[in-house]
Design a protein around this motif. Structure first.
Motif, PDB file in Angstrom:
ATOM      1  N   LEU A   1       0.833  -1.200   0.000  1.00  0.00           N
ATOM      2  CA  LEU A   1       0.000   0.000   0.000  1.00  0.00           C
ATOM      3  C   LEU A   1       0.867   1.249   0.000  1.00  0.00           C
ATOM      4  N   GLY A   2       1.921   1.237   0.806  1.00  0.00           N
ATOM      5  CA  GLY A   2       2.846   2.370   0.821  1.00  0.00           C
ATOM      6  C   GLY A   2       3.511   2.553  -0.529  1.00  0.00           C
ATOM      7  N   GLY A   3       3.841   1.438  -1.174  1.00  0.00           N
ATOM      8  CA  GLY A   3       4.440   1.509  -2.501  1.00  0.00           C
ATOM      9  C   GLY A   3       3.496   2.093  -3.531  1.00  0.00           C
ATOM     10  N   ILE A   4       2.225   1.684  -3.459  1.00  0.00           N
ATOM     11  CA  ILE A   4       1.219   2.205  -4.392  1.00  0.00           C
ATOM     12  C   ILE A   4       1.053   3.700  -4.187  1.00  0.00           C
ATOM     13  N   LEU A   5       0.825   4.087  -2.941  1.00  0.00           N
ATOM     14  CA  LEU A   5       0.644   5.517  -2.655  1.00  0.00           C
ATOM     15  C   LEU A   5       1.928   6.298  -2.912  1.00  0.00           C
ATOM     16  N   GLY A   6       3.076   5.679  -2.596  1.00  0.00           N
ATOM     17  CA  GLY A   6       4.360   6.335  -2.873  1.00  0.00           C
ATOM     18  C   GLY A   6       4.567   6.541  -4.365  1.00  0.00           C
ATOM     19  N   GLY A   7       4.175   5.543  -5.172  1.00  0.00           N
ATOM     20  CA  GLY A   7       4.285   5.669  -6.626  1.00  0.00           C
ATOM     21  C   GLY A   7       3.451   6.822  -7.144  1.00  0.00           C
ATOM     22  N   LEU A   8       2.234   6.932  -6.621  1.00  0.00           N
ATOM     23  CA  LEU A   8       1.378   8.060  -7.014  1.00  0.00           C
ATOM     24  C   LEU A   8       1.998   9.379  -6.579  1.00  0.00           C
ATOM     25  N   ALA A   9       2.528   9.407  -5.369  1.00  0.00           N
ATOM     26  CA  ALA A   9       3.150  10.642  -4.868  1.00  0.00           C
ATOM     27  C   ALA A   9       4.373  11.010  -5.707  1.00  0.00           C
ATOM     28  N   ARG A  10       5.187   9.997  -6.065  1.00  0.00           N
ATOM     29  CA  ARG A  10       6.374  10.285  -6.888  1.00  0.00           C
ATOM     30  C   ARG A  10       5.974  10.817  -8.256  1.00  0.00           C
ATOM     31  N   ARG A  11       4.929  10.211  -8.858  1.00  0.00           N
ATOM     32  CA  ARG A  11       4.463  10.688 -10.155  1.00  0.00           C
ATOM     33  C   ARG A  11       3.973  12.126 -10.070  1.00  0.00           C
ATOM     34  N   THR A  12       3.200  12.410  -9.025  1.00  0.00           N
ATOM     35  CA  THR A  12       2.688  13.766  -8.819  1.00  0.00           C
ATOM     36  C   THR A  12       3.836  14.734  -8.578  1.00  0.00           C
ATOM     37  N   ALA A  13       4.823  14.325  -7.781  1.00  0.00           N
ATOM     38  CA  ALA A  13       5.980  15.186  -7.505  1.00  0.00           C
ATOM     39  C   ALA A  13       6.778  15.453  -8.780  1.00  0.00           C
ATOM     40  N   ARG A  14       6.922  14.421  -9.632  1.00  0.00           N
ATOM     41  CA  ARG A  14       7.640  14.621 -10.897  1.00  0.00           C
ATOM     42  C   ARG A  14       6.917  15.623 -11.779  1.00  0.00           C
ATOM     43  N   LYS A  15       5.578  15.499 -11.850  1.00  0.00           N
ATOM     44  CA  LYS A  15       4.792  16.429 -12.660  1.00  0.00           C
ATOM     45  C   LYS A  15       4.925  17.853 -12.133  1.00  0.00           C
ATOM     46  N   ALA A  16       5.020  17.987 -10.798  1.00  0.00           N
ATOM     47  CA  ALA A  16       5.159  19.309 -10.179  1.00  0.00           C
ATOM     48  C   ALA A  16       6.623  19.753 -10.126  1.00  0.00           C
ATOM     49  N   ARG A  17       7.517  18.906 -10.631  1.00  0.00           N
ATOM     50  CA  ARG A  17       8.957  19.170 -10.652  1.00  0.00           C
ATOM     51  C   ARG A  17       9.542  19.352  -9.253  1.00  0.00           C
ATOM     52  N   LEU A  18       9.044  18.563  -8.285  1.00  0.00           N
ATOM     53  CA  LEU A  18       9.585  18.572  -6.925  1.00  0.00           C
ATOM     54  C   LEU A  18      10.690  17.525  -6.839  1.00  0.00           C
ATOM     55  N   PRO A  19      11.767  17.810  -6.102  1.00  0.00           N
ATOM     56  CA  PRO A  19      12.849  16.831  -6.004  1.00  0.00           C
ATOM     57  C   PRO A  19      12.479  15.652  -5.105  1.00  0.00           C
ATOM     58  N   SER A  20      12.919  14.465  -5.481  1.00  0.00           N
ATOM     59  CA  SER A  20      12.786  13.297  -4.616  1.00  0.00           C
ATOM     60  C   SER A  20      14.092  12.515  -4.742  1.00  0.00           C
ATOM     61  N   PHE A  21      14.608  12.049  -3.608  1.00  0.00           N
ATOM     62  CA  PHE A  21      15.932  11.442  -3.611  1.00  0.00           C
ATOM     63  C   PHE A  21      15.886  10.027  -3.067  1.00  0.00           C
ATOM     64  N   THR A  22      16.741   9.193  -3.605  1.00  0.00           N
ATOM     65  CA  THR A  22      16.927   7.838  -3.103  1.00  0.00           C
ATOM     66  C   THR A  22      18.424   7.610  -2.972  1.00  0.00           C
ATOM     67  N   PRO A  23      18.828   6.747  -2.045  1.00  0.00           N
ATOM     68  CA  PRO A  23      20.254   6.484  -1.879  1.00  0.00           C
ATOM     69  C   PRO A  23      20.873   5.887  -3.140  1.00  0.00           C
ATOM     70  N   VAL A  24      22.044   6.369  -3.500  1.00  0.00           N
ATOM     71  CA  VAL A  24      22.792   5.836  -4.633  1.00  0.00           C
ATOM     72  C   VAL A  24      23.659   4.699  -4.093  1.00  0.00           C
ATOM     73  N   ALA A  25      23.500   3.517  -4.663  1.00  0.00           N
ATOM     74  CA  ALA A  25      24.194   2.317  -4.171  1.00  0.00           C
ATOM     75  C   ALA A  25      25.710   2.508  -4.123  1.00  0.00           C
ATOM     76  N   GLU A  26      26.242   3.250  -5.045  1.00  0.00           N
ATOM     77  CA  GLU A  26      27.691   3.486  -5.126  1.00  0.00           C
ATOM     78  C   GLU A  26      28.251   4.089  -3.831  1.00  0.00           C
ATOM     79  N   PHE A  27      27.424   4.828  -3.087  1.00  0.00           N
ATOM     80  CA  PHE A  27      27.898   5.523  -1.887  1.00  0.00           C
ATOM     81  C   PHE A  27      27.432   4.858  -0.599  1.00  0.00           C
ATOM     82  N   SER A  28      26.875   3.652  -0.678  1.00  0.00           N
ATOM     83  CA  SER A  28      26.344   2.981   0.511  1.00  0.00           C
ATOM     84  C   SER A  28      27.426   2.631   1.528  1.00  0.00           C
TER      85      SER A  28
END
Length: 193
Positions: A63-90
């Motif tokens: 459920l969090g993934g579904i709602l998160g996916g919708l939120a990410r899509r909406t944020a992309r359309k609004a051009r808001l930044p969203s960040f995820t950890p880059v594996a290279e720097f873990s």
């Protein structure tokens, strides 16, 4: 269970599905369902990466993934930044810090950690208080510091230190402590659990 006790739940589900439908309405029906399931499964894996606290059960993850996916899509359309950890720097960054930074800033923060944990010409280990700072080249009012705050006794298995990262994003401070070790013969420290 009586019909009366089921009505509020049914109403909540209708509201939830209505909200979901509004977020994906421009898609044909089969694509909507495919998108919900795909985002839910993919999102269930990414929810843990930047989510604080305890691990969620599978239902909450989906459920969090579904709602998160919708939120990410909406944020992309609004051009808001969203960040995820880059594996290279873990090996250098904790999730708490990486989630606050864009990929370029994560690179800068990782380089600061590497610089702070380098020994000097006379000492192979960094001293407590050894520090390195950075300022974002991609966003205003974003900066950080990595500081060695503890050095453990040397053992045969590993050389370990404690590093504290502080990141400031538009006046909001995030602090994370990490234990970093390097095996004998290795030049770099990396995060250990």
């Amino acid at each position: 269970m009586s019909k009366r006790s089921r009505r509020p739940v049914t109403g909540r589900l209708a509201l939830l599905f209505g909200a979901l439908a509004m977020g994906i309405a421009p898609l044909p029906a089969h694509a909507q369902l495919e998108s919900i399931v795909r985002d839910g499964v993919r999102g269930a894996q990414s929810v843990e990466t930047c989510e604080d606290g305890e691990k969620a059960d599978t239902g909450r993850k989906v459920l969090g993934g579904i709602l998160g996916g919708l939120a990410r899509r909406t944020a992309r359309k609004a051009r808001l930044p969203s960040f995820t950890p880059v594996a290279e720097f873990s090996g250098e960054l904790t999730t708490a810090i990486a989630c606050k930074l864009d990929p370029e800033e994560q690179k800068q923060a990782a380089e600061a950690t590497i610089n702070a944990t380098r020994g000097s010409e006379t000492e192979l280990r960094p001293a407590v208080g050894s520090s390195a700072s950075w300022e974002s080249e991609s966003r205003d009012a974003v900066s950080g510091t990595s500081t060695v705050t503890g050095v453990e006794e040397l053992s045969e298995d590993a050389d370990c230190i404690t590093v504290t990262d502080v990141v400031i994003v538009k006046g909001e401070e995030t602090r994370a402590e990490k234990r970093m070790c390097r095996p004998p013969g290795s030049a770099r420290y990396s995060i250990v659990a």
